[in-house]
Scaffold this motif. Structure first.
Motif, short mmCIF file in Angstrom:
data_model
loop_
_atom_site.label_atom_id
_atom_site.label_comp_id
_atom_site.label_asym_id
_atom_site.label_seq_id
_atom_site.Cartn_x
_atom_site.Cartn_y
_atom_site.Cartn_z
N ALA B 124 34.78 63.34 37.41
CA ALA B 124 33.61 64.14 37.75
C ALA B 124 33.85 65.64 37.54
CB ALA B 124 33.21 63.88 39.20
N VAL B 125 35.04 66.09 37.88
CA VAL B 125 35.36 67.51 37.72
C VAL B 125 35.27 67.92 36.25
CG1 VAL B 125 37.17 69.25 37.94
CG2 VAL B 125 36.85 67.55 39.74
N GLU B 126 35.86 67.06 35.44
CA GLU B 126 35.85 67.34 34.01
C GLU B 126 34.41 67.34 33.49
OE1 GLU B 126 38.04 65.68 30.03
OE2 GLU B 126 38.55 64.79 31.97
N LEU B 127 33.62 66.41 34.02
CA LEU B 127 32.22 66.33 33.65
C LEU B 127 31.52 67.66 33.95
CD1 LEU B 127 30.87 62.86 34.78
CD2 LEU B 127 30.72 63.88 32.51
N GLN B 128 31.80 68.19 35.12
CA GLN B 128 31.16 69.44 35.50
C GLN B 128 31.58 70.57 34.56
OE1 GLN B 128 28.66 69.88 37.67
NE2 GLN B 128 28.63 71.91 36.76
N GLN B 129 32.89 70.58 34.22
CA GLN B 129 33.37 71.62 33.30
C GLN B 129 32.66 71.49 31.95
OE1 GLN B 129 37.53 70.85 33.34
NE2 GLN B 129 37.94 72.25 35.06
N GLN B 130 32.51 70.25 31.51
CA GLN B 130 31.82 70.04 30.23
C GLN B 130 30.37 70.50 30.31
OE1 GLN B 130 32.12 66.13 28.70
NE2 GLN B 130 34.34 66.10 28.73
N ALA B 131 29.73 70.14 31.40
CA ALA B 131 28.32 70.52 31.56
C ALA B 131 28.19 72.04 31.54
CB ALA B 131 27.76 69.94 32.85
N ASP B 132 29.13 72.72 32.20
CA ASP B 132 29.11 74.18 32.21
C ASP B 132 29.27 74.73 30.79
OD1 ASP B 132 28.85 74.05 34.89
OD2 ASP B 132 30.91 74.65 35.37
N ARG B 133 30.22 74.12 30.08
CA ARG B 133 30.50 74.59 28.72
C ARG B 133 29.29 74.34 27.81
NH1 ARG B 133 31.13 77.53 25.18
NH2 ARG B 133 32.03 76.93 23.19
N VAL B 134 28.65 73.18 28.00
CA VAL B 134 27.47 72.86 27.19
C VAL B 134 26.34 73.84 27.49
CG1 VAL B 134 25.62 71.17 26.92
CG2 VAL B 134 28.01 70.44 26.80
N ALA B 135 26.17 74.15 28.77
CA ALA B 135 25.13 75.11 29.15
C ALA B 135 25.42 76.46 28.50
CB ALA B 135 25.08 75.25 30.67
N GLN B 136 26.71 76.81 28.47
CA GLN B 136 27.14 78.06 27.84
C GLN B 136 26.80 78.05 26.34
OE1 GLN B 136 31.42 78.66 27.69
NE2 GLN B 136 31.29 79.79 29.63
N MET B 137 27.07 76.91 25.70
CA MET B 137 26.80 76.79 24.27
C MET B 137 25.30 76.93 23.99
SD MET B 137 29.28 73.63 23.21
CE MET B 137 28.89 73.65 21.45
N VAL B 165 31.35 71.81 19.22
CA VAL B 165 30.13 71.28 18.62
C VAL B 165 29.42 70.39 19.63
CG1 VAL B 165 29.19 69.77 16.82
CG2 VAL B 165 31.07 71.33 16.27
N LEU B 166 28.13 70.57 19.72
CA LEU B 166 27.31 69.66 20.51
C LEU B 166 26.45 68.91 19.50
CD1 LEU B 166 26.45 68.91 23.45
CD2 LEU B 166 24.63 70.57 23.20
N ILE B 167 26.66 67.60 19.40
CA ILE B 167 25.93 66.86 18.38
C ILE B 167 24.88 65.99 19.04
CG2 ILE B 167 27.65 64.98 18.28
CD1 ILE B 167 26.92 64.79 15.25
N SER B 168 23.72 65.94 18.42
CA SER B 168 22.62 65.18 18.98
C SER B 168 21.98 64.38 17.85
CB SER B 168 21.66 66.18 19.62
OG SER B 168 20.35 65.73 19.51
N ALA B 169 21.90 63.08 18.04
CA ALA B 169 21.37 62.21 16.99
C ALA B 169 20.06 61.59 17.46
CB ALA B 169 22.38 61.12 16.64
#
Lengths: 195, 240
Positions: B124-137, B165-169
């Protein structure tokens, strides 16, 4: 008001433009005159696309609240208040017509195909009537019939140029150039020039 | 580079855009052009004035006025937009893509995940870090947006920001029983697994590929759980 714009000075700023700029300061009591000056453009534009006064009134209400909320984004160097409001109203009206259109198209595809000729004549007749008093009316006569047809279908039908092509049975690039050349001629005829 | 042709095609769409006669993808392409090119904005302003000349003023019903003024009295105004979208101030190199705010907005529009789907087994912690990074991107004004078609229909979009990279298909079909869509990053012809594409919702699948920038990001169909090396041709490959 400090706002960064291109170096070109505002072409002509009307009292309505000035009133719209002034109401961006957040005082709701200044909005009454702005509403009175611009709501008829919003309603006329919405009605042109939607042809239903109740729907057009709803769109007008949404648009005029948006005008208030986003007044700070209005830039008199880029457009008149009238053009700005017409743009916002058209966008909303077209979104609404598309949402309904897709449903109707799905339900009535066969029926539409069998009476394809009829609704188009109605639209053209309707347009003639609606354009009484529009600044663009005289200039539409400077278009070729096919340019006029493409532009009018896109404007009043709220259709994408793809849908216009499908409806007119014409190739996609053809319709795209008819719209482009048509609007280009209208621009010249209306004497629109910025920058 | 087909850049010039693409830009000209997008310029050609300006009149249709002024008429709201373009589809969503074209709309995004035009908006990126407008972000980058003041001449395009000026041309659009002219076309919009032409379109506005179709409007015939008509008095709306009186109750609309009351309803609007009542809402205006209790609705705060949006703040003045920051002058972040002034392309002249940015280095020229950036202008080829120049997606700025439009890029973030476009990805949000393409992806529309309420929560960005990332690999589900992570802590979950890692998830939050990722979400923060994605929001930043998504908020990065220098982010680039690259799109590529998916074989068999649909489109993949990559948001490239600061190495990631944030990829969306959109339109990637269900992989089917016993199979998964696997992500790869490829540099110098050597593919490296970037994990399994998470299950999408609403026809859109989004995945985060840290460190993927500058590589080719590709998707292949693999046996469930993924492979060491790709065993099928990619359905989409995006050069980031």
């Amino acid at each position: 008001m400090l706002r960064q714009t291109d170096q070109v000075p505002p072409p002509t700023t009307t009292p309505v433009d000035a009133a719209l700029v002034a109401c961006a300061d957040g005082d709701p009591t200044t909005f009454g005159p702005v509403y009175d000056a611009l709501a008829p453009v919003a309603f006329g534009t919405s009605l042109g696309v939607l042809r239903d006064p109740d729907h057009a009134a709803e769109v007008t209400q949404e648009v005029m609240v948006e005008v208030w909320q986003t007044a700070a984004r209005f830039d008199p160097a880029r457009a008149s208040a009238r053009t700005w409001v017409a743009t916002l109203a058209r966008r909303r009206a077209v979104d609404r017509v598309r949402a309904e259109q897709s449903r109707r198209d799905r339900d009535q595809r066969d029926l539409d195909a069998s009476v394809a000729g009829a609704p188009r004549d109605v639209v053209v007749e309707d347009v003639e009537r609606r354009l009484e008093g529009a600044a663009v009316r005289r200039c539409l006569e400077s278009l070729t019939p096919t340019q006029r047809e493409a532009v009018v279908e896109a404007y009043y039908g709220g259709r994408t140029y793809r849908e216009v092509a499908e409806r007119l049975g014409a190739a996609l690039p053809t319709v795209k150039s008819r719209i482009r050349d048509g609007l280009g001629r209208l621009r010249d005829c209306l004497g629109v020039a910025r920058g | 580079m087909a850049d010039d042709g693409t830009t000209r095609d997008t310029w050609d769409l300006l009149p249709a855009y002024a008429l709201d006669a373009v589809d969503d993808l074209e709309r995004r392409a035009v908006e990126r052009l407008l972000e980058a090119d003041p001449d395009a904005r000026r041309a659009l302003d002219e076309y919009r004035e032409v379109v506005a000349a179709f409007a015939v003023d008509q008095e709306p019903p009186a109750q609309v006025r009351d309803a609007v003024l009542a809402r205006v009295a209790r609705t705060p105004q949006a703040p003045v937009p920051a002058p972040a979208a002034m392309p002249a101030a940015r280095p020229r190199r950036r202008r080829r893509w120049a997606p700025v705010v439009a890029a973030a907005a476009a990805v949000v529009a393409v992806a529309v995940p309420t929560t960005v789907a990332v690999q589900q087994h992570r802590a979950a912690v890692e998830l939050q870090q990722q979400a923060d990074r994605v929001a930043q991107m998504l908020a990065d004004p220098e982010a680039r947006l690259v799109t590529a078609p998916i074989a068999g229909g649909g489109e993949a979009t990559a948001l490239v920001s600061d190495g990631d990279v944030l990829i969306s298909a959109e339109g990637l079909p269900d992989p089917g029983e016993g199979q998964d869509w696997q992500l790869w990053t490829i540099a110098d012809g050597a593919p490296e697994s970037a994990g399994i594409m998470p299950a999408g919702s609403g026809g859109v699948t989004t995945a985060w590929v840290p460190g993927g920038a500058g590589r080719t990001v590709a998707v292949t169909l693999e046996p469930a759980g993924g492979s060491e090396q790709p065993t099928s041709d990619p359905v989409v490959a995006i050069e980031t």
